[in-house]
Design an enzyme around this catalytic site. Structure first.
Site, PDB file in Angstrom:
ATOM      1  N   CYS A  12     -19.199  23.752 -26.664  1.00 38.63           N
ATOM      2  CA  CYS A  12     -19.640  24.914 -27.616  1.00 38.63           C
ATOM      3  C   CYS A  12     -20.657  24.432 -28.182  1.00 38.63           C
ATOM      4  O   CYS A  12     -20.855  23.351 -28.810  1.00 38.63           O
ATOM      5  CB  CYS A  12     -17.901  24.621 -27.963  1.00 38.63           C
ATOM      6  N   CYS A 104     -15.136  30.813 -28.070  1.00 44.72           N
ATOM      7  CA  CYS A 104     -14.298  29.284 -27.837  1.00 44.72           C
ATOM      8  C   CYS A 104     -14.483  28.998 -26.964  1.00 44.72           C
ATOM      9  O   CYS A 104     -13.337  29.750 -26.473  1.00 44.72           O
ATOM     10  CB  CYS A 104     -13.286  30.025 -29.039  1.00 44.72           C
ATOM     11  N   GLN A 219       4.631  25.037 -25.419  1.00 46.57           N
ATOM     12  CA  GLN A 219       3.248  23.420 -25.106  1.00 46.57           C
ATOM     13  C   GLN A 219       2.046  24.251 -24.953  1.00 46.57           C
ATOM     14  O   GLN A 219       1.725  25.535 -24.270  1.00 46.57           O
ATOM     15  CB  GLN A 219       3.126  23.226 -24.059  1.00 46.57           C
ATOM     16  N   PHE A 248      16.647  17.117 -27.914  1.00 42.62           N
ATOM     17  CA  PHE A 248      15.575  17.837 -27.899  1.00 42.62           C
ATOM     18  C   PHE A 248      14.932  18.796 -27.303  1.00 42.62           C
ATOM     19  O   PHE A 248      14.671  18.940 -26.910  1.00 42.62           O
ATOM     20  CB  PHE A 248      14.527  17.067 -28.990  1.00 42.62           C
ATOM     21  N   ASN A 253      12.982  23.627 -21.279  1.00 46.27           N
ATOM     22  CA  ASN A 253      11.718  23.603 -21.261  1.00 46.27           C
ATOM     23  C   ASN A 253      12.167  22.830 -19.858  1.00 46.27           C
ATOM     24  O   ASN A 253      12.012  21.947 -18.983  1.00 46.27           O
ATOM     25  CB  ASN A 253      10.756  23.057 -21.996  1.00 46.27           C
ATOM     26  N   GLU A 269      20.117  20.182 -29.354  1.00 50.12           N
ATOM     27  CA  GLU A 269      19.133  20.555 -30.186  1.00 50.12           C
ATOM     28  C   GLU A 269      19.604  20.212 -31.109  1.00 50.12           C
ATOM     29  O   GLU A 269      20.852  21.181 -31.813  1.00 50.12           O
ATOM     30  CB  GLU A 269      18.780  21.919 -29.765  1.00 50.12           C
ATOM     31  N   ASP A 321      12.953  14.243 -25.678  1.00 50.12           N
ATOM     32  CA  ASP A 321      11.923  14.546 -26.079  1.00 50.12           C
ATOM     33  C   ASP A 321      12.072  15.227 -27.800  1.00 50.12           C
ATOM     34  O   ASP A 321      11.989  16.534 -27.871  1.00 50.12           O
ATOM     35  CB  ASP A 321      11.502  16.434 -25.033  1.00 50.12           C
ATOM     36  N   CYS A 358       5.033  12.954 -28.277  1.00 51.54           N
ATOM     37  CA  CYS A 358       3.711  13.663 -28.989  1.00 51.54           C
ATOM     38  C   CYS A 358       3.192  12.659 -30.380  1.00 51.54           C
ATOM     39  O   CYS A 358       2.407  12.939 -30.679  1.00 51.54           O
ATOM     40  CB  CYS A 358       4.020  15.221 -29.626  1.00 51.54           C
TER      41      CYS A 358
END
Length: 402
Positions: A12, A104, A219, A248, A253, A269, A321, A358
């Site tokens: 970039c 970008c 995601q 979670f 997903n 959740e 997750d 994550c």
């Protein structure tokens, strides 16, 4: 003094250390393969130094295209009077100013091509001073997954004039994939400017389509997400007779793909709203294919206790997750039950846990609890390069009862 053999020319033109450089990516100067190797080492180091855990097997990293992968982004918008221009993009490196970017390379080319037209659009609006951001959420039409949808959420601090809404409609007409959403206040106020296709993403391996709103958490990298879900399900190895809990669960997903394999599924959740949305997604997909009996419940997963854990019943396998904070309360409740079996006579822990993370630091912390206090061993771990050219480390670990 000398360039590293791993140094490459950034893809970039706005990347760099010079004043005004875009701060959206930090690792473009490093070979993509070296980025993945560094992330693998970060995971290993965190597991060992924070959790005193070493995986029996290192999984091959999940990686994909290094460019054009980012289907979610939040572009800042600023009218800079000194430059006589509107800027649309990310902030400058270590600065509150918006970088003057014209392209970008981490967003898809069709989104990058919209940056200059968006600058011209905002520059011609009455609300030129009161639209601080445009949020991108790309996907497909839920009714026709071959049709691309580029959802753009315009945050506006003041009501838009009729002339401005007409300009937004003209922009969408000139760019047919674009769908405008308006956000006058908080995330709950987001709504479509005009009726259009329902935004969704797909998991083709499982025949699942997941409708979502552009402000929902999904995601950033949909292609890697498909691979991630596929590997997680293979590692989980849910069988028709298994009961599986998805902790979670978000919008489903992992829950919905699990329901194509297991005998019974429970999705948990923290938000009642997300639970309702997950149920809607389940019913939509269950009308198209056979899915295992699945139930969704709301629970404060950051205040789990052994009693609450037992109340959810025995499960053969878990999929975990969590957000960046990790799943400490859940792991601690499991450890407490292992340490004191009198808390729940007859209750059995899951034989296998697949933990998608994550944040390698909180994964390592929770892994330490599972291995040293809950009777598990870490059989496998590996990284997922969900965010190329950034330092973000996504990972996955598998735990089996020792």
């Amino acid at each position: 003094h000398r360039e590293s053999a791993q140094r490459v020319r950034p893809g970039c033109p706005h990347f760099g250390l010079h004043p005004g450089a875009c701060g959206g990516c930090k690792m473009q100067h490093l070979h993509a393969g070296a980025q993945v190797a560094i992330k693998q080492r970060v995971l290993e180091d965190n597991l060992w130094h924070l959790g005193k855990v070493k995986a029996d097997t290192l999984l091959r990293p999940i990686e994909g295209p290094a460019w054009g992968y980012r289907w979610r982004a939040r572009f800042s918008v600023r009218h800079v009077r000194k430059k006589g221009a509107v800027l649309v993009g990310f902030h400058e490196r270590k600065s509150r100013y918006v970088a003057d970017i014209q392209e970008c390379h981490v967003v898809p080319p069709q989104v990058s091509d919209l940056l200059l037209p968006l600058r011209a659009l905002i520059g011609g609006m009455d609300a030129i001073e009161t639209c601080p951001q445009i949020e991108l959420a790309g996907g497909v039409d839920a009714a026709d997954p071959t049709r691309e949808v580029i959802a753009l959420v315009l945050r506006h601090l003041e009501p838009l004039s009729e002339g401005d809404t007409a300009k937004l409609r003209a922009f969408a007409a000139a760019h047919p994939a674009v769908q405008w959403w308006l956000q006058p206040k908080g995330p709950d106020t987001v709504h479509l400017l005009d009726e259009g296709p329902q935004l969704a993403y797909t998991l083709p391996e499982f025949g699942v389509t997941m409708p979502f709103k552009p402000t929902d958490f999904t995601q950033v990298n949909p292609l890697i997400n498909q691979v991630l879900v596929g590997r997680a399900l293979r590692l989980l190895d849910a069988q028709p007779g298994d009961r599986v809990i998805d902790w979670f669960c978000g919008l489903g997903n992992f829950t919905l793909p699990i329901a194509t394999r297991a005998g019974e599924v429970l999705g948990i959740e923290g938000s009642q709203t997300l639970v309702a949305r997950s149920q809607e997604n389940f019913e939509r997909n269950a009308a198209l294919q056979a899915l295992a009996p699945t139930r969704f419940v709301a629970r404060n997963l950051f205040e789990m206790t052994p009693t609450m854990l037992v109340a959810d019943g025995h499960a053969d396998k878990w999929l975990v997750d969590p957000p960046r904070e990790g799943a400490f309360a859940l792991a601690k409740a499991l450890a407490d039950l292992h340490q004191d079996r009198s808390l729940a006579p007859g209750w059995q822990p899951p034989q296998r846990i697949v933990y998608v993370s994550c944040n390698p630091a909180t994964l390592a912390r929770d892994a330490g609890l599972l291995v040293h206090q809950a009777g598990y061993r870490c059989t496998a771990a590996g990284v997922v390069n969900m965010f190329p050219h950034t330092a973000h480390v996504e990972s996955m670990a598998v735990f089996e009862l020792a």
